[in-house]
Design a protein around this motif. Structure first.
Motif, PDB file in Angstrom:
ATOM      1  N   GLY A   1       0.769  -1.325  -0.099  1.00  0.00           N
ATOM      2  CA  GLY A   1       0.045   0.040  -0.064  1.00  0.00           C
ATOM      3  C   GLY A   1       1.015   1.279   0.178  1.00  0.00           C
ATOM      4  N   GLY A   2       1.898   1.272   0.585  1.00  0.00           N
ATOM      5  CA  GLY A   2       2.778   2.311   0.608  1.00  0.00           C
ATOM      6  C   GLY A   2       3.249   2.919  -0.798  1.00  0.00           C
ATOM      7  N   ALA A   3       3.602   2.060  -1.636  1.00  0.00           N
ATOM      8  CA  ALA A   3       4.232   2.387  -2.844  1.00  0.00           C
ATOM      9  C   ALA A   3       3.119   3.154  -3.576  1.00  0.00           C
ATOM     10  N   THR A   4       1.866   2.835  -3.519  1.00  0.00           N
ATOM     11  CA  THR A   4       0.768   3.629  -4.278  1.00  0.00           C
ATOM     12  C   THR A   4       0.461   4.959  -3.572  1.00  0.00           C
ATOM     13  N   ALA A   5       0.378   5.002  -2.082  1.00  0.00           N
ATOM     14  CA  ALA A   5       0.046   6.276  -1.356  1.00  0.00           C
ATOM     15  C   ALA A   5       1.266   7.335  -1.474  1.00  0.00           C
ATOM     16  N   LEU A   6       2.477   6.406  -1.474  1.00  0.00           N
ATOM     17  CA  LEU A   6       3.608   7.635  -1.685  1.00  0.00           C
ATOM     18  C   LEU A   6       3.327   8.116  -3.219  1.00  0.00           C
ATOM     19  N   THR A   7       3.163   7.502  -4.120  1.00  0.00           N
ATOM     20  CA  THR A   7       2.787   8.383  -5.442  1.00  0.00           C
ATOM     21  C   THR A   7       1.807   9.282  -5.618  1.00  0.00           C
ATOM     22  N   PHE A   8       0.560   8.920  -5.111  1.00  0.00           N
ATOM     23  CA  PHE A   8      -0.427   9.846  -5.034  1.00  0.00           C
ATOM     24  C   PHE A   8       0.008  11.224  -4.019  1.00  0.00           C
ATOM     25  N   LEU A   9       0.393  10.799  -2.971  1.00  0.00           N
ATOM     26  CA  LEU A   9       0.343  12.092  -2.087  1.00  0.00           C
ATOM     27  C   LEU A   9       1.681  12.670  -2.266  1.00  0.00           C
ATOM     28  N   ARG A  10       2.823  12.161  -2.326  1.00  0.00           N
ATOM     29  CA  ARG A  10       4.112  13.069  -2.786  1.00  0.00           C
ATOM     30  C   ARG A  10       4.328  13.602  -3.738  1.00  0.00           C
ATOM     31  N   ASP A  11       3.957  12.661  -4.774  1.00  0.00           N
ATOM     32  CA  ASP A  11       4.440  12.900  -6.483  1.00  0.00           C
ATOM     33  C   ASP A  11       3.111  13.699  -6.989  1.00  0.00           C
ATOM     34  N   LYS A  12       1.921  13.196  -6.918  1.00  0.00           N
ATOM     35  CA  LYS A  12       0.745  13.790  -7.546  1.00  0.00           C
ATOM     36  C   LYS A  12       0.382  15.065  -6.974  1.00  0.00           C
ATOM     37  N   ALA A  13      -0.027  14.892  -5.590  1.00  0.00           N
ATOM     38  CA  ALA A  13      -0.605  16.035  -4.818  1.00  0.00           C
ATOM     39  C   ALA A  13       0.604  17.039  -4.337  1.00  0.00           C
TER      40      ALA A  13
END
Length: 320
Positions: free
Chosen positions: A133-145
């Motif tokens: 789950g962490g890899a997906t959350a990282l992509t969305f919150l750090r990189d996209k948002a």
């Protein structure tokens, strides 16, 4: 070697335990003896071939890759002659996003794949759980948002595999976190760092009077038009569900200033740096693995059935 194989799309029972040939590493590959893997909603979707886009990409009549599973953790057993950064005996975390294969005792991965060495103070199960789950959350919150300190973020599905790590990461980035989950999971998400909790069985978060800079729908259950009302003027709606309607909204909102919709294929965006970063955060205690249930390899169909109840908290782990 033992592997869980499926030759057709369908219910969990299409997956059966079989003996298959042990792979041999190519010149730039690692042979990994797998110790732990994960099962999540995406694995169930690939098993079913639903949505139809999966069949377009991975086989119309039957799966192109008979052994499923993306996230894996294990020990390097052998390396090809051109491998430079890994050696036999290394404990590694990896993702096989192109050819799957984590639900088997061995898997060969290119050295260029998303791979990271697992620190000594992290177990195989913890490593693969955080990756799930962490890899997906990282992509969305750090990189996209590009989440920043002081922003207000709402995470829908906060007790799931993506959501529980999104809560932890958002708190680490300095955001004020509102978690949406069932009341039974309130203590779990508060322990992960949530400042506020909304019980979706009692309250609809899209009707709250509060506004959020980021709404991350980690379970793909709510739509951009519903969430738009509770976004700030330049707020961002993120979802893990690549619906056609959301893709159209993403293209449309990208043309103007204001509220935006974002969807991303996070699995295909992973790399070594992301996995290494997650392992550093886990080793330091910033991220903590949340494991709900464990199943031995041969009980993979039962793991799929449990995931499909949509009641899991954090990760479901496959043990070898």
């Amino acid at each position: 070697m033992r592997a869980m194989v499926q030759h057709s799309y369908g219910p969990p029972e299409v997956i059966t335990l079989q003996e298959t040939a042990k792979p041999s590493p190519g010149s730039k590959e690692l042979l990994i003896r797998i110790q732990a893997a994960t099962v999540g909603p995406s694995d169930c979707a690939f098993r079913q071939g639903n949505p139809f886009m999966i069949k377009l990409l991975y086989g119309l009549s039957r799966p192109k890759f008979a052994v499923g599973g993306t996230e894996l953790a294990g020990v390097v057993e052998a390396v090809g002659e051109e491998v430079k950064h890994f050696k036999p005996g290394d404990r590694v975390l990896g993702m096989s996003v192109k050819s799957f294969g984590a639900f088997a005792e061995y898997k060969c991965l290119s050295e260029e794949s998303p791979l990271a060495v697992i620190p000594d103070n992290i177990t195989f199960e913890e490593a693969v759980g955080v990756c799930d789950g962490g890899a997906t959350a990282l992509t969305f919150l750090r990189d996209k948002a590009q989440l920043r300190k002081g922003q207000k973020v709402l995470i829908n599905g906060a007790s799931g595999a993506v959501g529980i790590y999104a809560v932890q990461l958002a708190k680490f980035f300095g955001a004020e976190v509102t978690a949406v989950c069932s009341g039974a999971n309130e203590s779990l998400v508060r322990a992960a760092g949530a400042d506020f909790v909304i019980d979706y069985t009692r309250e609809d978060f899209t009707k709250t009077h509060k506004a959020f800079d980021v709404i991350f729908d980690a379970v793909g259950k709510r739509f951009f038009p519903e969430c738009k009302r509770v976004l700030t003027a330049n707020g961002m709606y993120l979802t893990t569900e690549p619906r056609m309607s959301t893709l159209m909204q993403m293209m449309w909102t990208s043309l103007f200033k204001g509220k935006r919709a974002i969807v991303a294929t996070a699995g295909l965006m992973q790399n070594k740096a992301n996995l290494t970063y997650l392992m550093e955060l886990t080793s330091s205690g910033t991220l903590k693995a949340v494991i709900d249930r464990r199943y031995p390899l041969e009980q993979l169909p039962d793991a799929h059935k449990y995931v499909e109840t949509e009641r899991k908290k954090g990760n479901v782990i496959i043990q070898f």
